[in-house]
Design an enzyme around this catalytic site. Structure first.
Site, short mmCIF file in Angstrom:
data_model
loop_
_atom_site.label_atom_id
_atom_site.label_comp_id
_atom_site.label_asym_id
_atom_site.label_seq_id
_atom_site.Cartn_x
_atom_site.Cartn_y
_atom_site.Cartn_z
N LEU A 40 0.89 -1.16 0.00
CA LEU A 40 0.00 0.00 0.00
C LEU A 40 0.93 1.20 0.00
O LEU A 40 1.59 1.49 1.00
CB LEU A 40 -0.92 0.00 1.24
CG LEU A 40 -1.92 -1.14 1.32
CD1 LEU A 40 -2.74 -1.03 2.60
CD2 LEU A 40 -2.84 -1.12 0.11
N PRO A 41 1.01 1.93 -1.13
CA PRO A 41 2.13 2.84 -1.37
C PRO A 41 2.03 4.15 -0.62
O PRO A 41 1.82 5.20 -1.24
CB PRO A 41 2.08 3.04 -2.89
CG PRO A 41 0.64 2.88 -3.22
CD PRO A 41 0.07 1.89 -2.25
N CYS A 42 2.22 4.16 0.69
CA CYS A 42 2.17 5.42 1.43
C CYS A 42 3.37 6.29 1.08
O CYS A 42 3.36 7.48 1.35
CB CYS A 42 2.08 5.18 2.93
SG CYS A 42 3.40 4.19 3.59
N HIS A 43 4.39 5.69 0.44
CA HIS A 43 5.53 6.52 0.00
C HIS A 43 5.13 7.41 -1.19
O HIS A 43 5.88 8.29 -1.56
CB HIS A 43 6.74 5.65 -0.35
CG HIS A 43 6.47 4.66 -1.45
ND1 HIS A 43 5.83 3.45 -1.24
CD2 HIS A 43 6.74 4.70 -2.78
CE1 HIS A 43 5.74 2.81 -2.40
NE2 HIS A 43 6.28 3.53 -3.35
N ARG A 44 3.96 7.16 -1.77
CA ARG A 44 3.52 8.00 -2.90
C ARG A 44 2.67 9.17 -2.43
O ARG A 44 2.04 9.86 -3.24
CB ARG A 44 2.72 7.16 -3.91
CG ARG A 44 3.59 6.14 -4.62
CD ARG A 44 2.83 5.33 -5.65
NE ARG A 44 3.58 4.13 -5.98
CZ ARG A 44 3.05 2.95 -6.32
NH1 ARG A 44 1.73 2.83 -6.38
NH2 ARG A 44 3.81 1.93 -6.60
#
Lengths: 183, 291
Positions: free
Chosen positions: B197-201
């Site tokens: 789940l791309p929280c880095h995006r």
């Protein structure tokens, strides 16, 4: 515990209530464990089988099946069917490994009878006699008498017709009676 | 009916599982035949004894233990713990000391104790690809047990395309609560399934790289690996560029939107706010849905 209660639980599980699954496990685990244990003999294996079966059931109820399907499923027979598939697969794959088969034959299940003393000799006789039945007869006797399933449920677990099962159970009982009277 | 025939029905007769006609016939025969009465008594006795042979399932067959299973894999960021349920991956964690520390983290976070096991290859591969900055394909994720708003936010987060970034405020709006920007920040910081789940995006609304649960340096590396240049993000921030529009289409996007990246150099216009863009007659992109 009725089928309707089971189905209500299945619907709750489908809607994401984890507690409902815990309850379903609690309601059925002893019967399923007994069945798996008599099929496979090894305590550890039987434990793995029912864990795997509950995992599969949970995945099916939450991901694969829709709500109407959960509402109409004959839950108990379905759970037994899942256990049966996993157990038969394990037996087949272990038959390829001779060593496992030998250890399975050597290890008899230690059957715990109730300590009330009531009719105890009958219980012990029955336990011993069960061991001398063929695997198919034993499976049916376990499903019908130890796990107390209905004929309709057994039909859906083992996939034979009801009259075939009646006949087989009748013959298995005759064998059991003979063995128990000889002792 | 003959005894021979009745015998096959006796057990089903005992539990009233016969069709009405067969039941009546069996009853009539049994009431008159002592042999069959004797046989029925044997079956009834056997049934009573048999129930007592039922075994007790071992007490550890509790649902908690079969639900959450975890294992460990190695990556160039060090060991990564992956936990999954029958529904999908429920946690990815780096930087914990050992299995015990992971179990403690997971139990506190989810309220369920995980069980050491092996992780399916597809999950291991997905986490490793995500850390290498490669596309992972669709990976089932299990958000069971998290608060509803958190699940909604994380589900929208999952839809941010590979190689693109969005602001916190955008995610709050997508999740149906534009005012919940801070709550979204907290949810990102506590994301149980980072990388997949791309929280880095997710970046600050003002631009730049912003903060990250595992430190901004790791966020830069992850973004760089999937083709988003942290230098560009900071450059846009310095020059107050929030959106990029196309003179040919009259549409404006976030700078990392796949549509914005195709706008040729001479047709690009940059905007520092939504009002700038709309004043110039531009409309928002339907893919990246800028705020």
């Amino acid at each position: 515990m009725t089928q309707e209660e089971d189905q209500n639980l299945a619907v709750e599980i489908h809607r994401g209530h984890r507690k409902a699954m815990e309850q379903l496990v609690r309601l059925h685990k002893d019967r399923l464990f007994t069945y798996a244990r008599y099929m496979i003999r090894l305590e550890e294996e039987a434990k793995d089988i029912i864990q795997e079966a509950f995992m599969k059931a949970y995945t099916a109820l939450t991901v694969q099946y829709d709500e109407p399907k959960c509402r109409t499923l004959a839950i108990r027979a379905w759970l037994f069917r899942i256990v049966r598939h996993i157990a038969l697969n394990k037996i087949r794959s272990s038959q390829r490994r001779q060593k496992t088969v030998e250890s399975m034959v050597q290890q008899q299940p230690d059957i715990k009878t109730s300590d009330t003393g009531y009719n105890r000799s009958m219980d012990n006789h029955l336990a011993g006699a069960l061991e001398n039945l063929g695997p198919e007869d034993r499976e049916l006797v376990i499903l019908r008498f130890i796990d107390d399933l209905s004929y309709a449920e057994i039909v859906s677990v083992v996939g034979m017709t009801e009259s075939a099962i009646r006949g087989k159970i009748y013959r298995a009982l005759r064998k059991l009676r003979k063995m128990m009277e000889e002792k | 009916m003959e005894c021979k025939e009745v015998r096959k029905y006796l057990d089903a007769y005992r539990t009233h599982e016969l069709p009405e006609a067969a039941y009546q016939a069996t009853e009539k025969h049994v009431s008159a035949c002592t042999d069959c009465q004797n046989e029925l008594a044997f079956i009834t006795g056997l049934a009573e004894s048999a129930v007592k042979l039922r075994l007790k399932a071992p007490s550890e067959t509790v649902f908690d233990q079969l639900m959450d299973q975890y294992g460990k894999t190695n990556t160039d960021f060090g060991p990564v713990w992956i936990c999954y349920t029958p529904q999908g991956v429920s946690a990815v964690k780096i930087g914990v000391e050992d299995d015990r520390a992971f179990e403690q983290y997971y139990t506190e976070r989810m309220g369920r104790k995980p069980h050491r096991s092996h992780v399916p290859k597809k999950y291991v591969r997905a986490v490793q690809s995500a850390l290498r900055g490669e596309k992972t394909g669709k990976v089932p994720i299990s958000l069971d047990g998290l608060p509803e708003f958190e699940q909604t936010v994380l589900n929208h987060l999952a839809r941010i395309p590979f190689g693109e970034v969005r602001p916190y405020a955008w995610l709050a709006r997508e999740a149906g609560n534009p005012g919940a920007v801070r709550a979204v920040g907290t949810i990102m910081a506590r994301n149980p399934v980072p990388f997949l789940l791309p929280c880095h995006r997710i970046i600050p609304s003002g631009g730049g790289v912003g903060n990250y649960g595992y430190g901004p340096e790791m966020k830069r590396i992850l973004l760089e690996r999937e083709g988003v240049s942290p230098g560009d993000l900071e450059g846009w921030k310095r020059r107050h560029i929030r959106y990029i529009g196309s003179r040919t289409t009259g549409i404006y996007c976030y700078p990392t939107c796949r549509d914005a990246r195709r706008i040729s150099w001479e047709n690009q216009v940059s905007f520092s706010s939504e009002s700038d863009a709309t004043a110039g007659g531009y409309r928002p992109c339907k893919h990246c849905r800028p705020l």
